[in-house]
Scaffold this motif. Structure first.
Motif, PDB file in Angstrom:
ATOM      1  N   LEU A  30       0.849  -1.186   0.000  1.00  0.00           N
ATOM      2  CA  LEU A  30       0.000   0.000   0.000  1.00  0.00           C
ATOM      3  C   LEU A  30       0.884   1.234   0.000  1.00  0.00           C
ATOM      4  CD1 LEU A  30      -2.804   1.345   0.291  1.00  0.00           C
ATOM      5  CD2 LEU A  30      -2.465   1.193   2.776  1.00  0.00           C
ATOM      6  N   CYS A  31       0.744   2.042  -1.041  1.00  0.00           N
ATOM      7  CA  CYS A  31       1.451   3.320  -1.093  1.00  0.00           C
ATOM      8  C   CYS A  31       0.514   4.382  -0.539  1.00  0.00           C
ATOM      9  CB  CYS A  31       1.835   3.668  -2.530  1.00  0.00           C
ATOM     10  SG  CYS A  31       3.050   2.543  -3.218  1.00  0.00           S
ATOM     11  N   VAL A  32       1.017   5.192   0.384  1.00  0.00           N
ATOM     12  CA  VAL A  32       0.224   6.247   1.007  1.00  0.00           C
ATOM     13  C   VAL A  32       0.868   7.572   0.652  1.00  0.00           C
ATOM     14  CG1 VAL A  32      -0.621   7.205   3.175  1.00  0.00           C
ATOM     15  CG2 VAL A  32      -0.443   4.719   2.900  1.00  0.00           C
ATOM     16  N   LEU A  33       0.091   8.425  -0.022  1.00  0.00           N
ATOM     17  CA  LEU A  33       0.583   9.737  -0.433  1.00  0.00           C
ATOM     18  C   LEU A  33      -0.077  10.818   0.407  1.00  0.00           C
ATOM     19  CD1 LEU A  33       0.273   9.308  -4.297  1.00  0.00           C
ATOM     20  CD2 LEU A  33       2.309   9.047  -2.903  1.00  0.00           C
ATOM     21  N   SER A  34       0.704  11.787   0.818  1.00  0.00           N
ATOM     22  CA  SER A  34       0.165  12.934   1.545  1.00  0.00           C
ATOM     23  C   SER A  34      -0.339  13.963   0.546  1.00  0.00           C
ATOM     24  CB  SER A  34       1.248  13.575   2.414  1.00  0.00           C
ATOM     25  OG  SER A  34       1.730  12.654   3.357  1.00  0.00           O
ATOM     26  N   CYS A  35      -1.472  14.565   0.857  1.00  0.00           N
ATOM     27  CA  CYS A  35      -2.030  15.625   0.022  1.00  0.00           C
ATOM     28  C   CYS A  35      -2.396  16.796   0.930  1.00  0.00           C
ATOM     29  CB  CYS A  35      -3.277  15.146  -0.709  1.00  0.00           C
ATOM     30  SG  CYS A  35      -2.953  13.896  -1.941  1.00  0.00           S
ATOM     31  N   GLY A  36      -2.291  17.995   0.403  1.00  0.00           N
ATOM     32  CA  GLY A  36      -2.595  19.183   1.189  1.00  0.00           C
ATOM     33  C   GLY A  36      -4.069  19.356   1.481  1.00  0.00           C
ATOM     34  N   SER A  37      -4.917  18.810   0.596  1.00  0.00           N
ATOM     35  CA  SER A  37      -6.364  18.960   0.768  1.00  0.00           C
ATOM     36  C   SER A  37      -7.082  17.861  -0.006  1.00  0.00           C
ATOM     37  CB  SER A  37      -6.817  20.327   0.250  1.00  0.00           C
ATOM     38  OG  SER A  37      -6.684  20.383  -1.167  1.00  0.00           O
ATOM     39  N   LEU A  38      -8.376  17.729   0.228  1.00  0.00           N
ATOM     40  CA  LEU A  38      -9.171  16.779  -0.553  1.00  0.00           C
ATOM     41  C   LEU A  38      -9.170  17.167  -2.026  1.00  0.00           C
ATOM     42  CD1 LEU A  38     -12.271  15.984   1.671  1.00  0.00           C
ATOM     43  CD2 LEU A  38     -10.340  14.521   1.129  1.00  0.00           C
ATOM     44  N   GLU A  39      -9.223  18.459  -2.308  1.00  0.00           N
ATOM     45  CA  GLU A  39      -9.182  18.915  -3.705  1.00  0.00           C
ATOM     46  C   GLU A  39      -7.887  18.481  -4.378  1.00  0.00           C
ATOM     47  OE1 GLU A  39     -11.416  20.269  -5.785  1.00  0.00           O
ATOM     48  OE2 GLU A  39     -12.794  19.876  -4.144  1.00  0.00           O
ATOM     49  N   ASP A  40      -6.761  18.602  -3.669  1.00  0.00           N
ATOM     50  CA  ASP A  40      -5.479  18.152  -4.218  1.00  0.00           C
ATOM     51  C   ASP A  40      -5.518  16.654  -4.515  1.00  0.00           C
ATOM     52  OD1 ASP A  40      -4.445  20.697  -3.966  1.00  0.00           O
ATOM     53  OD2 ASP A  40      -3.316  20.263  -2.131  1.00  0.00           O
ATOM     54  N   ALA A  41      -6.101  15.887  -3.615  1.00  0.00           N
ATOM     55  CA  ALA A  41      -6.195  14.438  -3.803  1.00  0.00           C
ATOM     56  C   ALA A  41      -7.054  14.095  -5.015  1.00  0.00           C
ATOM     57  CB  ALA A  41      -6.755  13.777  -2.549  1.00  0.00           C
ATOM     58  N   VAL A  42      -8.190  14.754  -5.152  1.00  0.00           N
ATOM     59  CA  VAL A  42      -9.082  14.512  -6.296  1.00  0.00           C
ATOM     60  C   VAL A  42      -8.375  14.863  -7.596  1.00  0.00           C
ATOM     61  CG1 VAL A  42     -11.222  15.264  -7.426  1.00  0.00           C
ATOM     62  CG2 VAL A  42     -11.214  14.755  -4.965  1.00  0.00           C
ATOM     63  N   ARG A  43      -7.713  16.015  -7.628  1.00  0.00           N
ATOM     64  CA  ARG A  43      -6.983  16.420  -8.846  1.00  0.00           C
ATOM     65  C   ARG A  43      -5.885  15.423  -9.188  1.00  0.00           C
ATOM     66  NH1 ARG A  43      -7.927  21.666  -7.104  1.00  0.00           N
ATOM     67  NH2 ARG A  43      -6.058  21.717  -5.814  1.00  0.00           N
ATOM     68  N   PHE A  44      -5.141  14.970  -8.174  1.00  0.00           N
ATOM     69  CA  PHE A  44      -4.059  14.018  -8.408  1.00  0.00           C
ATOM     70  C   PHE A  44      -4.589  12.727  -9.023  1.00  0.00           C
ATOM     71  CE2 PHE A  44      -1.543  10.370  -7.069  1.00  0.00           C
ATOM     72  CZ  PHE A  44      -0.308  10.721  -7.560  1.00  0.00           C
TER      73      PHE A  44
END
Length: 79
Positions: A30-44
């Motif tokens: 399982l790779c876990v990536l940090s994101c600054g916000s939910l919007e950043d995660a959705v865009r990624f």
């Protein structure tokens, strides 16, 4: 220990250009990536090809539902 056993592995914030992030992984990894916000995660996620699976871990049902609605995937789970 069985010679074919692969220990479950969590990889925190791997570089995006590494094979673990570029190739399809079969195994308990399982790779876990940090994101600054939910919007950043959705865009990624949406900037990449549609994932085979989407797993959302959240105590907030509304947040989990919002993510499932905004990220297309082959299958999706909320935990």
């Amino acid at each position: 220990v069985d010679a074919q056993y692969v220990s479950p592995t969590i990889i925190l914030d791997p570089r995006l250009d590494t094979p673990i992030m570029l190739d399809e992984v079969f195994g308990p990894v399982l790779c876990v990536l940090s994101c600054g916000s939910l919007e950043d995660a959705v865009r990624f996620v949406n900037a990449k090809p549609k994932p085979l699976a989407l797993y959302v871990f959240s105590s907030c049902q509304a947040t989990a539902r919002k993510l499932l609605d905004r990220i297309p995937s082959g299958t999706a789970n909320i935990n």
